[in-house]
Each structure stands twice: as C-alpha cells, then as structure tokens.
Write an enzyme that holds these catalytic residues in place. Sequence first.
Site, PDB file in Angstrom:
ATOM      1  N   SER A  71      14.548  -2.692 -13.003  1.00 51.82           N
ATOM      2  CA  SER A  71      15.664  -1.871 -13.465  1.00 51.82           C
ATOM      3  C   SER A  71      15.722  -0.523 -12.750  1.00 51.82           C
ATOM      4  CB  SER A  71      15.568  -1.652 -14.980  1.00 51.82           C
ATOM      5  OG  SER A  71      14.338  -1.033 -15.308  1.00 51.82           O
ATOM      6  N   ASP A  93       9.624  -7.088 -21.902  1.00 55.97           N
ATOM      7  CA  ASP A  93       8.558  -6.090 -22.006  1.00 55.97           C
ATOM      8  C   ASP A  93       7.279  -6.804 -21.588  1.00 55.97           C
ATOM      9  OD1 ASP A  93       6.465  -4.442 -22.750  1.00 55.97           O
ATOM     10  OD2 ASP A  93       7.452  -3.747 -24.585  1.00 55.97           O
ATOM     11  N   SER A 137      -1.990   0.551  -6.171  1.00 53.69           N
ATOM     12  CA  SER A 137      -1.613   1.906  -5.749  1.00 53.69           C
ATOM     13  C   SER A 137      -2.753   2.456  -4.913  1.00 53.69           C
ATOM     14  CB  SER A 137      -1.417   2.798  -6.983  1.00 53.69           C
ATOM     15  OG  SER A 137      -1.404   4.163  -6.616  1.00 53.69           O
ATOM     16  N   TYR A 149      -4.535   5.305 -15.157  1.00 51.74           N
ATOM     17  CA  TYR A 149      -3.730   4.729 -14.070  1.00 51.74           C
ATOM     18  C   TYR A 149      -4.637   4.263 -12.930  1.00 51.74           C
ATOM     19  CZ  TYR A 149       0.173   4.313 -10.752  1.00 51.74           C
ATOM     20  OH  TYR A 149       1.103   3.850  -9.849  1.00 51.74           O
ATOM     21  N   LYS A 185      -4.959   0.381 -11.852  1.00 48.57           N
ATOM     22  CA  LYS A 185      -4.570  -0.081 -10.511  1.00 48.57           C
ATOM     23  C   LYS A 185      -5.767  -0.643  -9.745  1.00 48.57           C
ATOM     24  CE  LYS A 185      -0.123   0.685 -10.643  1.00 48.57           C
ATOM     25  NZ  LYS A 185       0.788  -0.464 -10.798  1.00 48.57           N
ATOM     26  N   THR A 245       3.189   7.428  -1.699  1.00 48.88           N
ATOM     27  CA  THR A 245       4.190   8.125  -2.510  1.00 48.88           C
ATOM     28  C   THR A 245       5.595   7.738  -2.076  1.00 48.88           C
ATOM     29  OG1 THR A 245       2.687   9.964  -2.811  1.00 48.88           O
ATOM     30  CG2 THR A 245       4.990  10.367  -3.333  1.00 48.88           C
TER      31      THR A 245
END
Length: 254
Positions: free
Chosen positions: A20, A68, A146, A160, A164, A192
Amino acid sequence: MGLLERFGLNGKVAVVTGASSGLGVAFAKGLAEAGADVAIGARRVEKLEDTKRAVEATGRRCVAVRTDVTVVEDCQALVDAAMDAFGRVDVLVNNAGDGGEYHPATEDPPEQFRRVVDLNLMGSYWMAQAAGRVMQPGSAVVNLSSVMALTTAKMPAAGYSAAKAGVLGLTRDLAAQWGEKGIRVNAILPGTFITEQTEHYSENYKKAVIRARVPIGRLGELEDAAATVVFLASDASAYITGVGIPVDGGVLLT
Ligand code: NDP
C-alpha cells in the site's frame, strides 16, 4: 531459454505484502512490468486499490486483499485469494514491515519490541508458510531484511535490528528446507530509501547520511530495490538461494 528471457516473469504469479506504500508499491509494479500477475496485501484498502490500478496499467492482473500479516489467518487468506484468482503462486515478496519506535533499551516498552518482531519477523514466517504449501518447483521467496541486520544507524532500534537479523536466519533455514522442493529463498538488505518510513528525514540529515555512509553518493530509488527483487524472483537467479543481497549504495562498506 535465452539468457535475457530468464529475467522475465511471464506467466508467473507474485504475492506482495505491504503493497500500500513505499517499496511494496514499487515491487508490485516492477513484478508486473516483468510479466507477473500480482496479489497484494496490506491493511489500508484504499491505498491498495491505487496499487492495484497501477499494476493493471501495466496490462497484468491484480487482486487486492486486506491483510494484517501479524494475523496467521490473514496470511493464509491472501495466498488463498491468489490461488483462487490465478491458480498458482510462484513468487512471495515479504515486504510488510516498519521500524517501530526508537527507545533506549532501558526504556523500551516490551509491547513495542514485541510489535516490531511480530510484524517484521513473524509476519514473514506466516506468509512463507502459507505460500510454501502451494508453491511448485521454480518458485522464489524474497524477504525484506535491512542493513540494520548487520550494522547500526546509531539509533536505538534493538527490536528492528533483531527482527531484520532474524529475517536472515529465516531466509537461510527456509532455503535449506525447501531447496529440494525447488523453492529458493533469499533476502534483500535495503539501505536508505525515501518512503513513508523515512520521509520525516530532513534534507540536512539526508545529506549527512549520504556523506557519512553512502559511497555511491545518493539515497536509494525505489526502482533500485525493485530491480533486485525482480532478479531474485526470476530464473535469472535460479542458482542463488539462502543469501541476503545488500541494496544500499555501499553502506555496509562504511
Ligand atoms: P512503508 O512504511 O512505506 O511501507 C510499509 C508497508 O508495510 C505499508 O504498505 C504498510 O501497509 C505495510 N504494513 C505495515 N504493517 C503491516 C501489517 N501488520 N500487515 C500488513 N502490512 C503491513 O515502508 P517501506 O516501503 O520503507 O518498507 C518496506 C520494507 O522495507 C519494510 O520491511 C522495511 O523494514 C524495509 N526496509 C525499508 C528501508 C527504507 O529505507 N525505506 C530500509 C531497510 C528496510 P498498511 O499500513 O496499509 O498495512
């Protein structure tokens, strides 16, 4: 099959979570441009409909399902919807995720740590389980890790970074489990990119990040990540599994 044909996804079906906004939109469009029909999931249905229109504008089909990824049944329902609409699932891009709040470890509320792991790590597993039940030989999973899995941005982001890094462990284990089923599992490690998650960065902060951490000298364009996802989804990467590819302009060199 000619070499260039191996990069195409004609006749294939891809499922993309978190489609989205941000990278997920670029992945859905990129996979469609490469020839795939796409099933997309996220919680914001109106924004999903925008992505659906963008996918259909490429000439491919799209089904959008409110999802979800922290809810196991929602993950199964997204894969079921792809099977109902298109009869197969060849590609899963586990993109849904966010960085959560940044708190020093001694003040980090347990609920925030749990939420970040639940979304970024467990959601990827529930989706992979559902897709892995129907994927045929020649299929591919691409997980979103990431650079934060391997380095820090000097901000307090324990949940986070751990989630990751966990995604890389998940990638390796599923790749080993599913290699003989002909299902490849890889990850990308974005640096980034400017998306909803990072749009609050000031121009000064972006310049400082680039100067200090990005040898290529610019932040990532969404298409930089999308091109790598298409590569990992396609037969061009048929002999690559269990790895994480940084798409970071060289951040991990610094
Ligand atoms: P955005 O915030 O722009 O998009 C995140 C997407 O995840 C949205 O579509 C959101 O949709 C969806 N999402 C969030 N929670 C849920 C949920 N519970 N169930 C389903 N979907 C959910 O972020 P990015 O595009 O930047 O991030 C995409 C991925 O890339 C993430 O995994 C992120 O960690 C990773 N990444 C991004 C980097 C960057 O620089 N931008 C760097 C490194 C990694 P909705 O709210 O509608 O549910």
